[in-house]
Design a protein around this motif. Sequence first.
Motif, PDB file in Angstrom:
ATOM      1  N   UNK A  63       0.952  -1.107  -0.087  1.00 53.77           N
ATOM      2  CA  UNK A  63      -0.081  -0.098   0.071  1.00 53.77           C
ATOM      3  C   UNK A  63       0.781   1.245   0.179  1.00 53.77           C
ATOM      4  N   UNK A  64       0.423   2.187  -0.945  1.00 51.23           N
ATOM      5  CA  UNK A  64       1.291   3.531  -0.849  1.00 51.23           C
ATOM      6  C   UNK A  64       0.495   4.605  -0.111  1.00 51.23           C
ATOM      7  N   UNK A  65      -0.709   4.357  -0.362  1.00 50.82           N
ATOM      8  CA  UNK A  65      -1.624   5.618   0.382  1.00 50.82           C
ATOM      9  C   UNK A  65      -2.970   5.100   1.078  1.00 50.82           C
ATOM     10  N   UNK A  66      -3.133   5.656   2.450  1.00 53.62           N
ATOM     11  CA  UNK A  66      -4.299   5.307   3.042  1.00 53.62           C
ATOM     12  C   UNK A  66      -5.317   6.142   3.600  1.00 53.62           C
ATOM     13  N   UNK A  67      -6.675   5.993   3.394  1.00 53.79           N
ATOM     14  CA  UNK A  67      -7.512   6.754   3.724  1.00 53.79           C
ATOM     15  C   UNK A  67      -7.945   6.171   5.344  1.00 53.79           C
ATOM     16  N   UNK A  68      -8.127   7.035   6.176  1.00 50.79           N
ATOM     17  CA  UNK A  68      -8.057   6.524   7.378  1.00 50.79           C
ATOM     18  C   UNK A  68      -9.123   7.328   8.199  1.00 50.79           C
ATOM     19  N   UNK A  69     -10.129   6.643   8.967  1.00 52.38           N
ATOM     20  CA  UNK A  69     -11.069   7.152   9.786  1.00 52.38           C
ATOM     21  C   UNK A  69     -10.373   7.424  10.977  1.00 52.38           C
ATOM     22  N   UNK A  70     -10.812   8.462  11.885  1.00 52.96           N
ATOM     23  CA  UNK A  70     -10.268   8.837  13.143  1.00 52.96           C
ATOM     24  C   UNK A  70     -10.606   8.007  14.204  1.00 52.96           C
ATOM     25  N   UNK A  71      -9.839   6.915  14.613  1.00 57.81           N
ATOM     26  CA  UNK A  71      -9.969   5.949  15.637  1.00 57.81           C
ATOM     27  C   UNK A  71      -8.760   6.191  16.708  1.00 57.81           C
ATOM     28  N   UNK A  72      -8.923   6.637  17.847  1.00 60.40           N
ATOM     29  CA  UNK A  72      -7.716   6.791  18.558  1.00 60.40           C
ATOM     30  C   UNK A  72      -6.949   5.579  18.894  1.00 60.40           C
ATOM     31  N   UNK A  73      -7.918   4.394  19.352  1.00 56.94           N
ATOM     32  CA  UNK A  73      -7.383   3.153  19.788  1.00 56.94           C
ATOM     33  C   UNK A  73      -6.508   2.517  18.773  1.00 56.94           C
ATOM     34  N   UNK A  74      -5.299   2.181  18.993  1.00 54.34           N
ATOM     35  CA  UNK A  74      -4.554   1.529  18.548  1.00 54.34           C
ATOM     36  C   UNK A  74      -3.815   2.236  17.409  1.00 54.34           C
ATOM     37  N   UNK A  75      -4.040   3.765  17.264  1.00 55.96           N
ATOM     38  CA  UNK A  75      -3.502   4.417  16.020  1.00 55.96           C
ATOM     39  C   UNK A  75      -2.058   4.502  15.996  1.00 55.96           C
ATOM     40  N   UNK A  76      -1.508   4.595  17.353  1.00 50.56           N
ATOM     41  CA  UNK A  76       0.105   4.622  17.193  1.00 50.56           C
ATOM     42  C   UNK A  76       0.624   3.242  16.481  1.00 50.56           C
ATOM     43  N   UNK A  77       0.370   2.128  16.873  1.00 52.67           N
ATOM     44  CA  UNK A  77       0.994   1.054  16.237  1.00 52.67           C
ATOM     45  C   UNK A  77       0.760   0.912  14.924  1.00 52.67           C
ATOM     46  N   UNK A  78      -0.545   1.431  14.286  1.00 51.40           N
ATOM     47  CA  UNK A  78      -0.934   1.200  13.128  1.00 51.40           C
ATOM     48  C   UNK A  78       0.035   1.884  12.173  1.00 51.40           C
ATOM     49  N   UNK A  79       0.169   3.312  12.656  1.00 50.50           N
ATOM     50  CA  UNK A  79       1.072   4.334  11.940  1.00 50.50           C
ATOM     51  C   UNK A  79       2.403   3.939  12.038  1.00 50.50           C
ATOM     52  N   UNK A  80       2.786   3.232  13.099  1.00 50.55           N
ATOM     53  CA  UNK A  80       4.443   2.767  13.237  1.00 50.55           C
ATOM     54  C   UNK A  80       4.560   1.546  12.287  1.00 50.55           C
ATOM     55  N   UNK A  81       3.517   1.083  12.129  1.00 53.51           N
ATOM     56  CA  UNK A  81       3.506  -0.217  10.976  1.00 53.51           C
ATOM     57  C   UNK A  81       3.378   0.233   9.651  1.00 53.51           C
ATOM     58  N   UNK A  82       2.814   1.271   9.438  1.00 50.40           N
ATOM     59  CA  UNK A  82       2.513   1.753   8.081  1.00 50.40           C
ATOM     60  C   UNK A  82       4.061   2.584   7.624  1.00 50.40           C
ATOM     61  N   UNK A  83       5.052   2.782   8.204  1.00 50.34           N
ATOM     62  CA  UNK A  83       6.168   3.312   7.862  1.00 50.34           C
ATOM     63  C   UNK A  83       7.015   2.425   7.038  1.00 50.34           C
ATOM     64  N   UNK A  84       7.361   1.200   7.779  1.00 47.06           N
ATOM     65  CA  UNK A  84       8.178   0.301   7.102  1.00 47.06           C
ATOM     66  C   UNK A  84       7.416  -0.553   5.966  1.00 47.06           C
ATOM     67  N   UNK A  85       6.217  -0.374   6.045  1.00 40.72           N
ATOM     68  CA  UNK A  85       5.361  -1.285   4.914  1.00 40.72           C
ATOM     69  C   UNK A  85       5.561  -0.549   3.672  1.00 40.72           C
ATOM     70  N   UNK A  86       5.759   0.940   3.738  1.00 35.33           N
ATOM     71  CA  UNK A  86       5.954   1.457   2.425  1.00 35.33           C
ATOM     72  C   UNK A  86       5.017   2.343   2.141  1.00 35.33           C
ATOM     73  N   UNK A  87       3.949   2.720   3.135  1.00 33.56           N
ATOM     74  CA  UNK A  87       2.985   3.942   3.004  1.00 33.56           C
ATOM     75  C   UNK A  87       3.838   5.128   2.948  1.00 33.56           C
TER      76      UNK A  87
END
Length: 278
Positions: A63-87
């Motif tokens: 994935x290169x681009x993400x459309x994201x709804x605003x949900x605080x639960x777990x957001x830090x972990x998701x964004x941390x995973x997005x960087x090395x995934x190539x987003x």
Amino acid sequence: MTLLITGARGGIGAGLLRRLHESGHRVRAASRAPEKLDLPAGVSAVPLDLADPTTFAPALAGVTDVFLYAEPAGIDALLTAAVPAGVRRVVLLSSDSAALPDAEHNALARHHLRVERALRATPLTATVLRPGGFATMARQWAEPVRAGRPVEQAYPDARLDVIHPDDIVDVAELALTGDQLDGETVSFGGPEVLSFRDQARILGQLLNRPIELREPTRERTATDLSGHVPAPLVESVLDYWAALPTGHHEAARSIERLTGRPGRPFRRWAADNLELFR
């Protein structure tokens, strides 16, 4: 290039996914319950649950681009995973409540601000969308209107630049498929400023019968809202409505300045969804 649409069961997410697919973009739908999605042919679905980090890597792969709804639960972990995934870019659907003067003391605003700040703290390119009041809020009137009963609506004279969901999709599509909104926080609304009474009048004209609005007590409204709004956010929704101006008439945030096209009026949304109220 693959675009991941989270919250693909939501009205904006589903509309954006269809729009991008029809335009020839490679899209992937993400949801906690992907088996419940009604997707166009050729669109894949993946599970994505912010409470389950094991779902992050499969959903983000390629994935290169993400459309994201605003949900605080777990957001830090998701964004941390997005960087090395190539987003490389995230477009966040936030809320204009985040711009309230007392945002830190309003649960609805804090909910969105937490996600905005988490996103801004990453190296990802971020676009934050802050739309105003959705035309779809009128859906909550459907049952009493069908039954011919008065509609109970708190703060009926509060005025907001009501926005059609397709206008939100227009801006999200622009943010995901071009670079002109990269890094921006974009507040926007519809092409007209309407009170809840104005919206009821327009809907009544289309139905050929008047719709009566009654203003309930705040306590009664809070009880009614608790059926479809998370409990911690009920009071903040009421505070948001209370903070809306009653004398404001100018729609200064229409998407025309972003897309070059006039925004869709509330009457159009009401006409397209009239069967809900018959």
